[in-house]
Design an enzyme around this catalytic site. Structure first.
Site, short mmCIF file in Angstrom:
data_model
loop_
_atom_site.label_atom_id
_atom_site.label_comp_id
_atom_site.label_asym_id
_atom_site.label_seq_id
_atom_site.Cartn_x
_atom_site.Cartn_y
_atom_site.Cartn_z
N GLU A 47 -46.23 81.63 58.18
CA GLU A 47 -45.20 82.34 57.41
C GLU A 47 -43.80 81.80 57.72
O GLU A 47 -42.93 82.52 58.23
CB GLU A 47 -45.26 83.84 57.68
N GLU A 86 -54.02 86.36 54.14
CA GLU A 86 -53.92 87.58 54.94
C GLU A 86 -53.79 88.79 54.04
O GLU A 86 -53.03 88.77 53.06
CB GLU A 86 -52.66 87.57 55.81
N ARG A 143 -41.35 86.65 68.26
CA ARG A 143 -41.91 85.37 67.79
C ARG A 143 -40.91 84.69 66.86
O ARG A 143 -39.90 85.28 66.50
CB ARG A 143 -43.25 85.59 67.07
N CYS A 177 -26.51 77.90 64.02
CA CYS A 177 -26.02 77.33 65.28
C CYS A 177 -25.33 75.98 65.03
O CYS A 177 -25.32 75.47 63.91
CB CYS A 177 -27.19 77.17 66.26
C1 GAL Z 1 -48.06 88.58 58.80
C2 GAL Z 1 -48.23 87.58 59.92
C3 GAL Z 1 -49.33 87.97 60.87
C4 GAL Z 1 -49.23 89.42 61.21
C5 GAL Z 1 -49.30 90.23 59.94
C6 GAL Z 1 -49.25 91.71 60.15
O1 GAL Z 1 -46.75 88.59 58.35
O2 GAL Z 1 -48.50 86.30 59.42
O3 GAL Z 1 -49.24 87.18 62.02
O4 GAL Z 1 -48.03 89.65 61.87
O5 GAL Z 1 -48.20 89.89 59.14
O6 GAL Z 1 -49.25 92.40 58.92
#
Ligand code: GAL
Length: 667
Positions: free
Chosen positions: A150, A306, A111, A160
């Site tokens: 993020e 998160e 990604r 580049c």
């Molecule tokens: C964050 C990200 C999420 C997922 C998560 C896993 O860095 O935004 O998409 O990858 O970590 O811990």
């Protein structure tokens, strides 16, 4: 409150319904309701599904998801889905892929494979964002925009040719002329003088140290290039849905992005936080990040966007959160100013690189799952905390923190590679955290008049007016503590001459003649008359006093007997200076003394391992008491309180279980 579209503490997580057949969505919505989920971050990685072929959009499935969620009372923090472009973009425009410093192109297959300066990426992202905003602008479920994801997490900078051209434009805007650039970069050194803009490049792989100012400017540029991407999306969203707050998720003290600059452009600050359950000190670093998040938003409530309910999958060994730990760590964010607690992710994936990452609905399902029980319990508890919405955190201590100075401090070719910004900041933060004294972070040009104490760990690069600003704060009665290798250079990384730290010498009452960088195992001691000797390491300034009094002197080496820590009365205040890194016991003593001299009080006197913070809302006062210890703890409460989680009154001694939490409102 964050938005009147959802007047509750946000609770939920990243939701990726496109990883599941449609039958599962019904169950998801039902379970979300059961868990008290009121918000999901939706479709963060769905670009390839939303636009399977260039210009061919498919929103039908997303319509059904959003309607279903809304029917179950779940609102949507709708993602713009631009963090992971679909494979067709790379096929059509390979030049949209990022390139590393060594010249390696990064391909699709994971990604974040886009060059922030690529016009093809930006064009494709903008048209997706416009369509999403137009489609969902009036949907009652839409509460907030989750821009990208993020930024910079995997690819903070791109080297580049497109980025090189963009960097040149950025430099032209900054310097106006090539001569000004040559001057700022100090190109007289090593025959680096540029005679044509096209000779200027990003600091690509070089035989030895690349020009430090070029490196610094490339960091500034790279943070700005990603910020342009954010702003491009935010502009579209604000044009089409003016009332909907726009946010993106930060990553704590993330070095590549100057979050001071970013946070100014956001409506809501959001953070992703993954403290390691196998680290008994993890909650201290988490607290420091949470104080930063609150500070980035100028004290406004922020969202823990998160965290994991149980475990991550990206460490070499991924320890499970212990029973009660997820709850405790969630409240820690609320205690430090969050009005939302969210997770990555709602349902654990079956496939892909994150299938072993914990989720609110684990692989095992909801039946007899400890994670699910904890998720439900937390959802139900947070539902009782509406009174907190919008509450602030009063603080009398500020830590001055600056991204540009951090970049400069940690460039190559410095006196010591072991001087690390976050370790130095932590050396100041920890004693205050342990004493339950509230701390804000501020930028170097902040107005300090609302604070009694300013702590300045290693502010290597200072603005031109740092002397007046910090001096003004101290002469008006403030207390300042600063450590070595501060005030050394200007914003071009040119040394301020005449004895370090030039602009601050009068304030500190001293002149640093030179410094000695220690080997990793090397130690010295500093002697504090009446208190004895403390160990120090890392660095020794050779200080000449010009009015300051010595507080501690070195005990060994050719500078034995010379000042290591000083104090200078300046106007109505006092400025302390640390010319070395003393052991934590010394920092406890020094900061304890500074706080008591300044009349700064802890939120609560509590036993070791018990964290306490205060939030206030209008005239109401809330006290959070969190036991990070593995043993129960007794805490003496000042006055009478009402426990918001149980509804009971509390007075006298409060008993907290291991990992126990109390959220109290003053009665
Ligand atoms: C964050 C990200 C999420 C997922 C998560 C896993 O860095 O935004 O998409 O990858 O970590 O811990």
């Amino acid at each position: 409150m964050i938005t009147d579209r959802l007047p509750h503490v946000f609770y939920g997580g990243d939701y990726n319904p496109d990883q599941w057949p449609e039958e599962v969505w019904e169950e998801d919505a039902r379970l979300m309701q059961e868990a008290g989920v009121n918000l999901v971050s939706l479709a963060i990685f769905s670009w390839a599904r939303l636009e399977p072929r260039p210009g061919e959009y498919d929103f039908d499935w997303l319509d059904r998801v959003v309607d279903l969620l809304d029917a179950h009372g779940v609102k949507v923090d709708l993602a713009t889905a631009t963090a992971s472009p679909p494979p067709w973009l790379a096929k059509l425009h390979p030049e949209s892929l990022p390139v590393t410093r060594e010249g390696v192109r990064l391909w699709p297959g994971s990604r974040q494979h886009y060059c922030p300066s690529s016009s093809e990426y930006r064009k494709a992202a903008a048209s997706l964002v416009r369509r999403l905003a137009e489609r969902y602008r009036d949907h009652p479920a839409l509460v907030m925009w989750h821009v990208n994801n993020e930024y910079g997490c995997h690819v903070p900078e791109c080297y580049c040719d497109t980025s090189a051209r963009h960097f040149r434009e950025w430099l032209r805007a900054r310097y106006g002329s090539l001569e000004a650039l040559n001057d700022a970069w100090g190109t007289a050194f090593w025959a680096q003088h540029y005679s044509d803009w096209d000779e200027v490049n990003p600091p690509r792989a070089t035989p030895t140290f690349p020009n430090p100012t070029q490196q610094l400017d490339f960091r500034r540029f790279s943070s700005d290039a990603l910020l342009e991407c954010f702003e491009m999306e935010a502009r579209i969203l604000r044009e089409i849905t003016p009332g909907v707050p726009v946010s993106t998720n930060f990553m704590g003290f993330f070095k590549p992005l100057d979050y001071w600059k970013w946070a100014e452009r956001e409506d809501v600050v959001a953070d992703d936080s993954y403290p390691d359950p196998s680290d008994p000190e993890a909650h201290v670093g988490a607290a420091m990040s949470y104080d930063l998040m609150r500070s980035l938003g100028g004290g406004r409530p922020w969202v823990l966007m998160e965290q994991t309910p149980s475990k991550v999958n990206w460490r070499r060994r991924n320890a499970l959160k212990r029973p009660g730990q997820m709850r405790l760590w969630s409240y820690q964010a609320v205690a430090r100013g969050a009005d939302g607690v969210m997770f990555f992710q709602w349902r654990a994936s079956r496939a892909g690189a994150e299938k072993f990452h914990g989720a609110m609905v684990p692989h095992v399902g909801t039946e007899s799952s400890r994670t699910w029980e904890e998720v439900r319990q937390l959802g139900s508890e947070l539902g009782r905390l509406d009174a907190l919405l919008g509450a602030r955190t009063p603080a009398s201590v500020a830590i001055v923190f600056d991204w540009e100075s951090w970049w400069g401090l940690e460039l190559d070719s410095r006196p010591s590679a072991d001087v690390r910004m976050l370790e130095q900041a932590m050396a100041y933060y920890r004693p205050l955290f342990e004493a339950n004294i509230a701390v804000d972070f501020v930028r170097p040009d902040a107005d300090l008049s609302g604070y009694r104490i300013a702590l300045v760990p290693n502010l290597y690069m200072t603005p031109d007016d740092a002397g007046e600003r910090l001096g003004g704060f101290v002469s008006d009665g403030g207390a300042l503590v600063m450590s070595f290798f501060s005030g050394t250079v200007d914003r071009n990384d040119h040394v301020r001459l005449g004895g370090y730290p030039a602009q601050l010498r009068e304030l500190l009452g001293l002149r640093v003649e030179d410094f000695d960088a220690y080997a990793p195992e090397q130690r010295n001691h500093i002697n504090v008359p009446g208190r004895g000797a403390f160990e120090c390491d890392l660095w020794s300034d050779l200080i000449g006093l010009e009015g300051a009094e010595p507080l501690a002197t070195y005990t060994a080496d050719f500078y034995a007997g010379r000042s290591a820590v000083t104090r200078n009365r300046f106007g109505r205040g006092v400025a302390y200076y640390l010319g070395t890194r003393p052991e934590p016991g010394f920092m406890d003593w020094l900061l304890g003394t500074v706080c008591s001299e300044a009349g700064v009080e802890p939120a609560l006197e509590a036993p070791d391992g018990v964290e306490a913070t205060i939030r206030t809302n209008g005239g109401r006062e809330y006290l959070f008491v969190l036991n990070h210890g593995r043993e129960g703890a007794d805490v003496r409460l000042p006055g009478g309180w009402r426990d918001l989680l149980t509804g009971e009154g509390r007075e006298g001694t409060l008993r907290l279980d291991p990992f126990g939490v109390a959220v109290l409102e003053r009665a």
